[in-house]
Design a protein around this motif. Structure first.
Motif, PDB file in Angstrom:
ATOM      1  N   ALA A 147       0.860  -1.320  -0.094  1.00  0.00           N
ATOM      2  CA  ALA A 147      -0.105   0.000   0.082  1.00  0.00           C
ATOM      3  C   ALA A 147       0.882   1.356   0.051  1.00  0.00           C
ATOM      4  O   ALA A 147       1.077   1.931   0.999  1.00  0.00           O
ATOM      5  CB  ALA A 147      -0.961   0.250   1.435  1.00  0.00           C
ATOM      6  N   PRO A 148       1.723   1.553  -1.247  1.00  0.00           N
ATOM      7  CA  PRO A 148       2.369   2.720  -1.043  1.00  0.00           C
ATOM      8  C   PRO A 148       1.596   3.968  -0.932  1.00  0.00           C
ATOM      9  O   PRO A 148       0.293   4.173  -1.116  1.00  0.00           O
ATOM     10  CB  PRO A 148       2.789   2.778  -2.646  1.00  0.00           C
ATOM     11  CG  PRO A 148       2.786   1.348  -3.093  1.00  0.00           C
ATOM     12  CD  PRO A 148       1.429   0.673  -2.515  1.00  0.00           C
ATOM     13  N   LYS A 149       2.243   5.005  -0.334  1.00  0.00           N
ATOM     14  CA  LYS A 149       1.444   6.050   0.166  1.00  0.00           C
ATOM     15  C   LYS A 149       1.104   7.077  -0.701  1.00  0.00           C
ATOM     16  O   LYS A 149       0.362   8.139  -0.694  1.00  0.00           O
ATOM     17  CB  LYS A 149       2.315   6.830   1.271  1.00  0.00           C
ATOM     18  CG  LYS A 149       2.606   6.022   2.434  1.00  0.00           C
ATOM     19  CD  LYS A 149       3.393   6.737   3.681  1.00  0.00           C
ATOM     20  CE  LYS A 149       3.691   5.953   4.908  1.00  0.00           C
ATOM     21  NZ  LYS A 149       4.853   6.758   5.926  1.00  0.00           N
ATOM     22  N   SER A 150       1.738   7.095  -1.846  1.00  0.00           N
ATOM     23  CA  SER A 150       1.822   8.174  -2.907  1.00  0.00           C
ATOM     24  C   SER A 150       1.549   7.903  -4.244  1.00  0.00           C
ATOM     25  O   SER A 150       1.935   6.346  -4.661  1.00  0.00           O
ATOM     26  CB  SER A 150       2.758   9.145  -2.938  1.00  0.00           C
ATOM     27  OG  SER A 150       4.050   8.718  -3.367  1.00  0.00           O
ATOM     28  N   ALA A 151       1.130   8.417  -5.338  1.00  0.00           N
ATOM     29  CA  ALA A 151       0.845   7.888  -6.651  1.00  0.00           C
ATOM     30  C   ALA A 151       2.461   7.723  -7.248  1.00  0.00           C
ATOM     31  O   ALA A 151       2.662   6.717  -8.066  1.00  0.00           O
ATOM     32  CB  ALA A 151       0.286   8.831  -7.407  1.00  0.00           C
ATOM     33  N   MET A 152       3.273   8.619  -6.814  1.00  0.00           N
ATOM     34  CA  MET A 152       4.552   8.314  -7.315  1.00  0.00           C
ATOM     35  C   MET A 152       5.215   7.111  -6.721  1.00  0.00           C
ATOM     36  O   MET A 152       5.872   6.185  -7.367  1.00  0.00           O
ATOM     37  CB  MET A 152       5.472   9.668  -6.763  1.00  0.00           C
ATOM     38  CG  MET A 152       7.035   9.536  -7.231  1.00  0.00           C
ATOM     39  SD  MET A 152       7.740  10.754  -6.839  1.00  0.00           S
ATOM     40  CE  MET A 152       7.246  12.071  -7.660  1.00  0.00           C
ATOM     41  N   ALA A 153       4.996   6.649  -5.441  1.00  0.00           N
ATOM     42  CA  ALA A 153       5.344   5.664  -4.889  1.00  0.00           C
ATOM     43  C   ALA A 153       4.761   4.309  -5.365  1.00  0.00           C
ATOM     44  O   ALA A 153       5.542   3.246  -5.742  1.00  0.00           O
ATOM     45  CB  ALA A 153       5.181   5.515  -3.244  1.00  0.00           C
ATOM     46  N   ILE A 154       3.584   4.411  -5.891  1.00  0.00           N
ATOM     47  CA  ILE A 154       3.005   3.164  -6.820  1.00  0.00           C
ATOM     48  C   ILE A 154       3.607   2.996  -7.872  1.00  0.00           C
ATOM     49  O   ILE A 154       4.015   1.827  -8.322  1.00  0.00           O
ATOM     50  CB  ILE A 154       1.348   3.422  -6.907  1.00  0.00           C
ATOM     51  CG1 ILE A 154       0.695   3.669  -5.640  1.00  0.00           C
ATOM     52  CG2 ILE A 154       0.766   2.391  -7.894  1.00  0.00           C
ATOM     53  CD1 ILE A 154      -0.743   3.999  -5.724  1.00  0.00           C
TER      54      ILE A 154
END
Length: 392
Positions: free
Chosen positions: A352-359
């Protein structure tokens, strides 16, 4: 002579029956009580990994675990339209020979079969404990009382035994700022041994199918900055909470939310670890999630329970008094528990990455292929943590 001859174990899921097996081998009487009316079946996929593989082999259940593997052939990360953006193949995180996936109910059945001499009592729990120095008096919800040399709390994250012996749960909780729900739903995507995960920042919705069970398993997990008591609320309130968080998220999420209304095995809880300064008090000791839950995000709760049961039984058999045996159990298990609790945060960031960039970054890494496989298998924190104890 063993430290004990007569042991009460609270909890008949994984840690309890595993301990009963090892005590039985030493000729130690084990009474296993369970608040549920019968042995639990079904459940979601869990992992037996690292040194827990060795424990399963020594128990004689490893062949059964292999035969009951879920058969899930990897996972795909999808976008809102269901298009695959990245894939996670089996064995990517740990060697397939050292990491087996099985449904909880299948493992519970194998462990019960491996402890045929244990006495199982269902539909009951402990209402009071009195440590009298040379024994523990346990009062059951039926009102009956019985004395034991040792009481073992193997009754999970919200352990009743821990509450009776050590007090309220709150001081021992390490909330990982997430809530998770898992349930059986119709397999409307027609998945065949597959998993699909869809992310938005701080949220994941997933569906997977195993040939070992009908339908599909749905998972909803979300991160939050605020801890509430929703994990102790009614199932109806928990479903409403999920609707508030996930409605309109996209992909199959709204259908999952609708299917949760009729799910026969709806599960909801906080993503929480248990951290305690001591796992024993007098003649009461904690085992598995009751004493050192690593949270589902570590993927190591089952393995800690199996290894912990083995170590506890070994120390009880090797010493002639409970005190030194329980101290040795804790000394051996502490580094192993610490290593496995430490991998929960990275596990949460992965699923569950915290941000769209992390996804996007995670998906790009998963697409990097052979290099990722090499690094993940031989240098992963998970792989190292799973092997971080000497059983001999």
């Amino acid at each position: 002579m063993a430290a004990v001859t007569n042991v009460l174990i609270s909890g008949a899921s994984i840690a309890g029956p595993a301990l009963a097996h090892w005590l039985g081998r030493q000729g130690i009487r084990a009474v296993v009580i369970e608040k549920a009316p019968s042995r639990r079946t079904g459940g979601y996929a869990i992992d037996v990994r690292g040194k827990a593989i060795d424990v399963a082999e020594r128990m004689g259940v490893l062949d059964g675990v292999r035969a009951a593997e879920t058969g899930i052939g990897g996972a795909a990360m999808v976008d809102a339209a269901g298009r695959v953006r990245a894939s996670l193949a089996p064995g990517l995180v740990a060697s397939e020979e050292r990491s087996l996936e099985i449904l909880r109910g299948d493992l519970v059945a194998l462990l019960h079969e491996a402890a045929p001499d244990a006495e199982y009592r269902y539909g009951t729990s402990i209402s009071a404990l009195e440590d009298r120095g040379d024994r523990v008096e346990a009062v059951f919800t039926s009102g009956e009382a019985e004395s034991f040399d040792l009481v073992v709390g193997a009754d999970g994250l919200h352990s009743n035994t821990r509450g009776l012996a050590f007090g309220p749960e709150r001081p021992y909780r390490r909330f990982l700022k997430s809530y998770v729900s898992i349930a059986t739903v119709p397999n409307h995507l027609g998945l065949d041994g597959e998993a699909r995960l869809f992310n938005t920042p701080g949220r994941v919705a997933a569906l997977y199918n195993t040939p070992r069970a009908a339908g599909a398993k749905a998972l909803l997990l979300h991160r939050t900055g605020t801890e509430s008591d929703v994990d102790r609320a009614s199932p109806a309130a928990q479903r409403e909470h999920l609707r508030e968080v996930f409605a309109g998220m996209g992909w199959e999420t709204d259908r999952i939310l609708a299917d949760l209304e009729g799910a026969p095995d709806f599960y909801f809880d906080s993503v929480t670890q248990i951290g305690m300064g001591a796992w024993s008090k007098g003649r009461t000791v904690l085992l598995g999630d009751a004493g050192y839950c690593p949270s589902p995000m570590s993927g190591q709760g089952t393995s800690l329970a199996l290894v912990g049961a083995y170590v506890l039984a070994e120390e009880l058999a090797a010493r002639d008094a409970p005190g030194p045996a329980l101290a040795a159990y804790e000394q051996r298990m502490r580094p192993f528990v610490a290593a496995n609790q430490a991998i929960a945060a990275p596990g949460l960031d992965f699923i569950a990455p915290k941000s769209a960039m992390a996804i996007r970054a995670r998906n790009a890494l998963l697409r990097s292929g052979p290099l990722l496989r090499l690094l993940s298998r031989f240098d992963s924190k998970l792989g190292r943590a799973a092997e971080a104890i000497d059983l001999d």
